[in-house]
Scaffold this motif. Sequence first.
Motif, PDB file in Angstrom:
ATOM      1  N   MET A   1       6.537  -1.088 -21.337  1.00 28.52           N
ATOM      2  CA  MET A   1       5.335  -0.898 -20.513  1.00 28.52           C
ATOM      3  C   MET A   1       5.222  -2.044 -19.503  1.00 28.52           C
ATOM      4  O   MET A   1       5.133  -3.204 -19.903  1.00 28.52           O
ATOM      5  N   LYS A   2       5.238  -1.713 -18.219  1.00 25.64           N
ATOM      6  CA  LYS A   2       5.139  -2.732 -17.176  1.00 25.64           C
ATOM      7  C   LYS A   2       3.757  -2.680 -16.534  1.00 25.64           C
ATOM      8  O   LYS A   2       3.313  -1.635 -16.053  1.00 25.64           O
ATOM      9  N   ILE A   3       3.091  -3.819 -16.534  1.00 28.99           N
ATOM     10  CA  ILE A   3       1.744  -3.934 -15.973  1.00 28.99           C
ATOM     11  C   ILE A   3       1.817  -4.882 -14.784  1.00 28.99           C
ATOM     12  O   ILE A   3       2.296  -6.013 -14.901  1.00 28.99           O
ATOM     13  N   VAL A   4       1.328  -4.412 -13.631  1.00 30.58           N
ATOM     14  CA  VAL A   4       1.356  -5.240 -12.424  1.00 30.58           C
ATOM     15  C   VAL A   4      -0.063  -5.495 -11.945  1.00 30.58           C
ATOM     16  O   VAL A   4      -0.858  -4.570 -11.767  1.00 30.58           O
ATOM     17  N   SER A   5      -0.375  -6.767 -11.766  1.00 30.65           N
ATOM     18  CA  SER A   5      -1.644  -7.165 -11.156  1.00 30.65           C
ATOM     19  C   SER A   5      -1.396  -7.337  -9.661  1.00 30.65           C
ATOM     20  O   SER A   5      -0.635  -8.200  -9.247  1.00 30.65           O
ATOM     21  N   VAL A  47       1.346   0.619 -15.173  1.00 30.63           N
ATOM     22  CA  VAL A  47      -0.078   0.392 -14.936  1.00 30.63           C
ATOM     23  C   VAL A  47      -0.222  -0.615 -13.802  1.00 30.63           C
ATOM     24  O   VAL A  47       0.438  -1.652 -13.802  1.00 30.63           O
ATOM     25  N   VAL A  48      -1.085  -0.282 -12.842  1.00 30.74           N
ATOM     26  CA  VAL A  48      -1.383  -1.194 -11.733  1.00 30.74           C
ATOM     27  C   VAL A  48      -2.847  -1.597 -11.821  1.00 30.74           C
ATOM     28  O   VAL A  48      -3.734  -0.744 -11.899  1.00 30.74           O
ATOM     29  N   LEU A  49      -3.072  -2.898 -11.859  1.00 35.11           N
ATOM     30  CA  LEU A  49      -4.424  -3.432 -11.734  1.00 35.11           C
ATOM     31  C   LEU A  49      -4.576  -3.809 -10.271  1.00 35.11           C
ATOM     32  O   LEU A  49      -3.975  -4.780  -9.820  1.00 35.11           O
ATOM     33  N   GLY A  50      -5.351  -3.027  -9.503  1.00 33.14           N
ATOM     34  CA  GLY A  50      -5.225  -3.138  -8.065  1.00 33.14           C
ATOM     35  C   GLY A  50      -6.460  -3.439  -7.265  1.00 33.14           C
ATOM     36  O   GLY A  50      -7.538  -2.923  -7.556  1.00 33.14           O
ATOM     37  N   GLU A  51      -6.296  -4.273  -6.249  1.00 34.44           N
ATOM     38  CA  GLU A  51      -7.282  -4.447  -5.193  1.00 34.44           C
ATOM     39  C   GLU A  51      -6.889  -3.552  -4.025  1.00 34.44           C
ATOM     40  O   GLU A  51      -5.702  -3.332  -3.764  1.00 34.44           O
ATOM     41  N   ASP A  53      -6.851  -3.873  -0.769  1.00 35.44           N
ATOM     42  CA  ASP A  53      -6.037  -4.430   0.311  1.00 35.44           C
ATOM     43  C   ASP A  53      -4.545  -4.409  -0.022  1.00 35.44           C
ATOM     44  O   ASP A  53      -3.697  -4.343   0.876  1.00 35.44           O
ATOM     45  N   PHE A  54      -4.239  -4.462  -1.294  1.00 40.05           N
ATOM     46  CA  PHE A  54      -2.841  -4.437  -1.737  1.00 40.05           C
ATOM     47  C   PHE A  54      -2.365  -2.997  -1.909  1.00 40.05           C
ATOM     48  O   PHE A  54      -1.249  -2.635  -1.502  1.00 40.05           O
ATOM     49  N   VAL A  55      -3.204  -2.153  -2.475  1.00 43.32           N
ATOM     50  CA  VAL A  55      -2.773  -0.843  -2.961  1.00 43.32           C
ATOM     51  C   VAL A  55      -2.873   0.277  -1.934  1.00 43.32           C
ATOM     52  O   VAL A  55      -2.028   1.182  -1.890  1.00 43.32           O
ATOM     53  N   MET A  56      -3.905   0.249  -1.068  1.00 41.05           N
ATOM     54  CA  MET A  56      -4.229   1.433  -0.277  1.00 41.05           C
ATOM     55  C   MET A  56      -3.124   1.873   0.681  1.00 41.05           C
ATOM     56  O   MET A  56      -2.967   3.069   0.950  1.00 41.05           O
ATOM     57  N   ASP A  57      -2.335   0.962   1.201  1.00 46.72           N
ATOM     58  CA  ASP A  57      -1.253   1.334   2.119  1.00 46.72           C
ATOM     59  C   ASP A  57      -0.222   2.246   1.472  1.00 46.72           C
ATOM     60  O   ASP A  57       0.454   3.028   2.150  1.00 46.72           O
ATOM     61  N   VAL A  58      -0.083   2.132   0.147  1.00 44.62           N
ATOM     62  CA  VAL A  58       1.007   2.836  -0.540  1.00 44.62           C
ATOM     63  C   VAL A  58       0.533   3.752  -1.652  1.00 44.62           C
ATOM     64  O   VAL A  58       1.361   4.377  -2.334  1.00 44.62           O
ATOM     65  N   ILE A  59      -0.760   3.873  -1.853  1.00 44.11           N
ATOM     66  CA  ILE A  59      -1.264   4.552  -3.044  1.00 44.11           C
ATOM     67  C   ILE A  59      -0.792   6.002  -3.142  1.00 44.11           C
ATOM     68  O   ILE A  59      -0.505   6.500  -4.233  1.00 44.11           O
ATOM     69  N   TYR A  60      -0.660   6.678  -1.998  1.00 44.53           N
ATOM     70  CA  TYR A  60      -0.248   8.084  -2.032  1.00 44.53           C
ATOM     71  C   TYR A  60       1.271   8.246  -2.097  1.00 44.53           C
ATOM     72  O   TYR A  60       1.777   9.370  -2.173  1.00 44.53           O
ATOM     73  N   ASP A  61       1.986   7.134  -2.098  1.00 44.76           N
ATOM     74  CA  ASP A  61       3.441   7.150  -2.291  1.00 44.76           C
ATOM     75  C   ASP A  61       3.821   6.862  -3.746  1.00 44.76           C
ATOM     76  O   ASP A  61       5.003   6.975  -4.104  1.00 44.76           O
ATOM     77  N   LEU A  62       2.842   6.494  -4.555  1.00 50.15           N
ATOM     78  CA  LEU A  62       3.105   6.143  -5.944  1.00 50.15           C
ATOM     79  C   LEU A  62       3.067   7.389  -6.820  1.00 50.15           C
ATOM     80  O   LEU A  62       2.398   8.372  -6.513  1.00 50.15           O
ATOM     81  N   LYS A  63       3.776   7.315  -7.966  1.00 56.25           N
ATOM     82  CA  LYS A  63       3.823   8.447  -8.893  1.00 56.25           C
ATOM     83  C   LYS A  63       3.798   7.953 -10.337  1.00 56.25           C
ATOM     84  O   LYS A  63       4.261   6.854 -10.643  1.00 56.25           O
ATOM     85  N   ASN A  64       3.219   8.782 -11.202  1.00 54.24           N
ATOM     86  CA  ASN A  64       3.315   8.614 -12.654  1.00 54.24           C
ATOM     87  C   ASN A  64       2.835   7.248 -13.150  1.00 54.24           C
ATOM     88  O   ASN A  64       3.585   6.490 -13.754  1.00 54.24           O
ATOM     89  N   LYS A  65       1.567   6.951 -12.864  1.00 54.93           N
ATOM     90  CA  LYS A  65       1.038   5.670 -13.333  1.00 54.93           C
ATOM     91  C   LYS A  65      -0.485   5.697 -13.377  1.00 54.93           C
ATOM     92  O   LYS A  65      -1.132   6.587 -12.822  1.00 54.93           O
ATOM     93  N   LEU A  66      -1.033   4.704 -14.032  1.00 58.07           N
ATOM     94  CA  LEU A  66      -2.476   4.453 -14.021  1.00 58.07           C
ATOM     95  C   LEU A  66      -2.754   3.334 -13.033  1.00 58.07           C
ATOM     96  O   LEU A  66      -2.069   2.311 -13.037  1.00 58.07           O
TER      97      LEU A  66
END
Length: 301
Positions: A1-5, A47-51, A53-66
């Motif tokens: 399980m990989k968790i990214v802040s 799992v992504v713990l996201g702000e 400013d970091f996430v929104m540029d790519v959020i719709y390119d991501l798959k299979n995660k929380l």
Amino acid sequence: MKIVSAGIHGLTKEQKNRLQKLGVFVCYEDIPVSKEEKLSNLKNADVVLGETDFVMDVIYDLKNKLISFPFVGVGFLDLDRLAKNNVKIANAPGCNKDAVSEWIVAMLLLLSRKLLKYSNTSEIKKSDFMENISGLSGKNLTILGKGNVGSRVGAICNELNMKVEYFDKGDDLTEKIKDADFVVNALAYNKETEKLLDKEFFKSLKEGAYFVSITDTEIFDEKAFLDAIKSGIIAGAAIDPAGASIFDTSSKLYKGLLSNEKVIVTPHIAFHSDMTLKMANQIMIDNCEAWIKKAPQNLVN
């Protein structure tokens, strides 16, 4: 399980240790400039713990995660589109209830007692003593929304001897506000509440009422609100425009309200306190742990 802040600040040593026990934990505090680097940092996470400013540029390119966010409002996201990529979103309900409730009660007092006018003044005119100053005790307060913030504000205002009413889903809005001396908008932004507070709503307010709002400005008709201020239906208002970016002083609404002497406006800071940061990060990590244990919580899609 990989968790990214991803861009999360304020994580305590204890919180980081907790995350390390849940899986492989990677922390990126600085926000990458390029979309490619952002995507590279996030695409292999479970799992992504996201702000934003970091996430929104790519959020719709991501798959299979929380993706667990440290805030409440997620009305800006296309949840159906994310669901098609098997991206689940969790928020942090209640994380800001103390700070936002404090802001609301402060604004009720500033407006009703005209405390800004009489603070740090070097001169009091005789005519000022004739001005009608309204306290909160005994006044009618209608709170739109009975969630974490609305309920907290109601509890505080009950202690201040206000007569508290709530508008909730299914209630007659006009009936609930007709006798209110103060109206607090704490509604969640969604398809049902978009532009709910329209021209008819503002025309139905008791003349001389005060209006306080801490939610997305998409919930109320800005022109109808300004017309109600101009006509005197609303005696005063306090707005913290949650639809704008935090600390944003450049939005059209914010800049337009700055010059209105009947309005107190802050740049989306009602939530901003040490307690909010602590609670938001804690709930975000709770969401992560619950997901890993296959007992997900606070999912919004």
